[in-house]
Scaffold this active site. Structure first.
Site, PDB file in Angstrom:
ATOM      1  N   ASP A  61     -13.671  -4.026  18.863  1.00 39.78           N
ATOM      2  CA  ASP A  61     -14.744  -5.005  18.714  1.00 39.78           C
ATOM      3  C   ASP A  61     -15.190  -5.138  17.256  1.00 39.78           C
ATOM      4  O   ASP A  61     -15.482  -6.238  16.784  1.00 39.78           O
ATOM      5  CB  ASP A  61     -15.936  -4.603  19.577  1.00 39.78           C
ATOM      6  CG  ASP A  61     -15.664  -4.804  21.062  1.00 39.78           C
ATOM      7  OD1 ASP A  61     -14.651  -5.456  21.392  1.00 39.78           O
ATOM      8  OD2 ASP A  61     -16.450  -4.307  21.885  1.00 39.78           O
ATOM      9  N   VAL A 172     -22.820 -13.470  23.197  1.00 35.89           N
ATOM     10  CA  VAL A 172     -21.805 -12.422  23.025  1.00 35.89           C
ATOM     11  C   VAL A 172     -22.467 -11.093  22.686  1.00 35.89           C
ATOM     12  O   VAL A 172     -22.104 -10.036  23.206  1.00 35.89           O
ATOM     13  CB  VAL A 172     -20.787 -12.821  21.928  1.00 35.89           C
ATOM     14  CG1 VAL A 172     -19.903 -11.629  21.555  1.00 35.89           C
ATOM     15  CG2 VAL A 172     -19.919 -13.984  22.399  1.00 35.89           C
ATOM     16  N   THR A 175     -24.399  -7.944  25.086  1.00 37.58           N
ATOM     17  CA  THR A 175     -23.857  -6.701  25.648  1.00 37.58           C
ATOM     18  C   THR A 175     -23.845  -5.570  24.623  1.00 37.58           C
ATOM     19  O   THR A 175     -23.361  -4.481  24.920  1.00 37.58           O
ATOM     20  CB  THR A 175     -22.420  -6.917  26.161  1.00 37.58           C
ATOM     21  OG1 THR A 175     -21.595  -7.370  25.075  1.00 37.58           O
ATOM     22  CG2 THR A 175     -22.383  -7.937  27.281  1.00 37.58           C
ATOM     23  N   SER A 178     -28.610  -5.431  21.639  1.00 34.90           N
ATOM     24  CA  SER A 178     -29.654  -6.073  22.443  1.00 34.90           C
ATOM     25  C   SER A 178     -29.752  -5.454  23.836  1.00 34.90           C
ATOM     26  O   SER A 178     -30.843  -5.213  24.349  1.00 34.90           O
ATOM     27  CB  SER A 178     -29.367  -7.574  22.546  1.00 34.90           C
ATOM     28  OG  SER A 178     -30.240  -8.195  23.457  1.00 34.90           O
ATOM     29  N   GLN A 234     -22.598  -4.575  10.369  1.00 37.80           N
ATOM     30  CA  GLN A 234     -21.575  -4.314   9.361  1.00 37.80           C
ATOM     31  C   GLN A 234     -22.032  -4.553   7.929  1.00 37.80           C
ATOM     32  O   GLN A 234     -21.471  -3.991   6.998  1.00 37.80           O
ATOM     33  CB  GLN A 234     -20.338  -5.168   9.646  1.00 37.80           C
ATOM     34  CG  GLN A 234     -19.673  -4.836  10.974  1.00 37.80           C
ATOM     35  CD  GLN A 234     -18.378  -5.577  11.184  1.00 37.80           C
ATOM     36  OE1 GLN A 234     -18.110  -6.584  10.538  1.00 37.80           O
ATOM     37  NE2 GLN A 234     -17.555  -5.095  12.098  1.00 37.80           N
TER      38      GLN A 234
END
EC number: 2.7.1.23
Length: 276
Positions: A61, A172, A175, A178, A234
């Site tokens: 991911d 998106v 999951t 949040s 990131q």
């Protein structure tokens, strides 16, 4: 497909064994004119990437999030995400399913789905717009005191609360962080945004869902606390007094290949709820 690009997380394939296997399989199934291996930290001319018909991303991911953040403003190539990492919630298929995935692409048995992106700018700072596939987080530093935040929707004050921070999430991203902070799960094809307080110290501070076309502005009231804005976990930027974070739906979309046998709820049960 004539031109195919491959991005791989080298930390997960230091000997190029997976990369070489994928190149071999791509030639076998798709017979492209050119295969371009692209460094995930690519700094070349983006015009070289615009002719790609397919971009294969090998990683987890985090690799996909990095690709979305870095490349979404310059190319709209469909992406095939192949998991060679850990969770792999966002990817199209596992590496063990590579043959099936490439065959489906060969025969046209796939669809390209568009995922909403967020655009983020910091008022009072000269910097480019950032893109996020998961979330924009405005939060205190690890050792900082609790801060206070004002959240505006379309320039109207929505809430003021004290706490660790606030998450502005895409469907998106619902999951990801949040979800851990008590936010709702949202179907990924919807065009909505969730606003989720992190550990609020103000009574009745609850998550809020708004239409994706609304603009959100977060104003941290910085006194003795260090407050940062983080994009998809990131990239982090420290905020100074009077900085405000402006968040809206990006004009671009993240385009990812999907197959009919991989339903959203099936992936939820298996990878998030750990139910087979």
């Amino acid at each position: 497909m004539r031109n195919i690009g491959i991005i791989i997380n080298k930390e997960k394939d230091k000997e190029n064994e997976i990369l070489n296997l994928v190149i071999l399989k791509v030639k076998e199934y798709l017979n492209p004119d050119e295969i371009k291996v692209i460094d995930q930290f690519y700094k070349g001319d983006y015009k070289d990437l615009m002719a790609l018909d397919l971009l294969i991303v090998l990683g987890g991911d985090g690799t996909l999030l990095g690709v979305a953040r870095k490349f979404s403003t310059v190319i709209d190539t469909p992406i095939l995400g192949i998991n060679i990492g850990n969770l792999g919630f966002l990817v199209t298929a596992e590496i063990s399913e590579l043959d099936e995935a490439l065959y489906r692409i060969k025969v046209g048995d796939y669809k390209v789905e568009e995922r909403m992106l967020l655009s983020c700018t910091i008022e009072g700072v000269t910097c480019s717009e950032e893109r996020a596939l998961n979330d924009i987080v405005v939060a205190r530093g690890t050792l900082s005191r609790m801060a206070q935040y004002e959240v505006f929707i379309n320039d109207e004050l929505y809430a003021t609360f004290k706490g660790d921070g606030v998450i502005i999430s895409t469907p998106v991203g619902s999951t990801a962080y949040s979800f851990s902070a008590g936010g709702p799960l949202i179907m990924p094809d919807l065009q909505i945004v969730s606003i989720v307080p992190i550990c609020p110290h103000t009574p009745n501070s609850r998550p809020m869902i708004i239409d994706g076309n609304n603009k959100v502005r977060v104003k941290p009231l910085i006194n003795e606390s260090d407050v940062f804005v983080t994009i998809d976990g990131q990239k982090a930027l420290k905020l100074e007094k009077h900085n405000e974070v402006l968040i809206k739906k990006a004009k671009e979309f993240f385009r990812i290949i999907s197959f009919d046998n991989k339903s959203y709820f099936k992936v939820l049960r298996k990878k998030l709820f750990k139910i087979e």
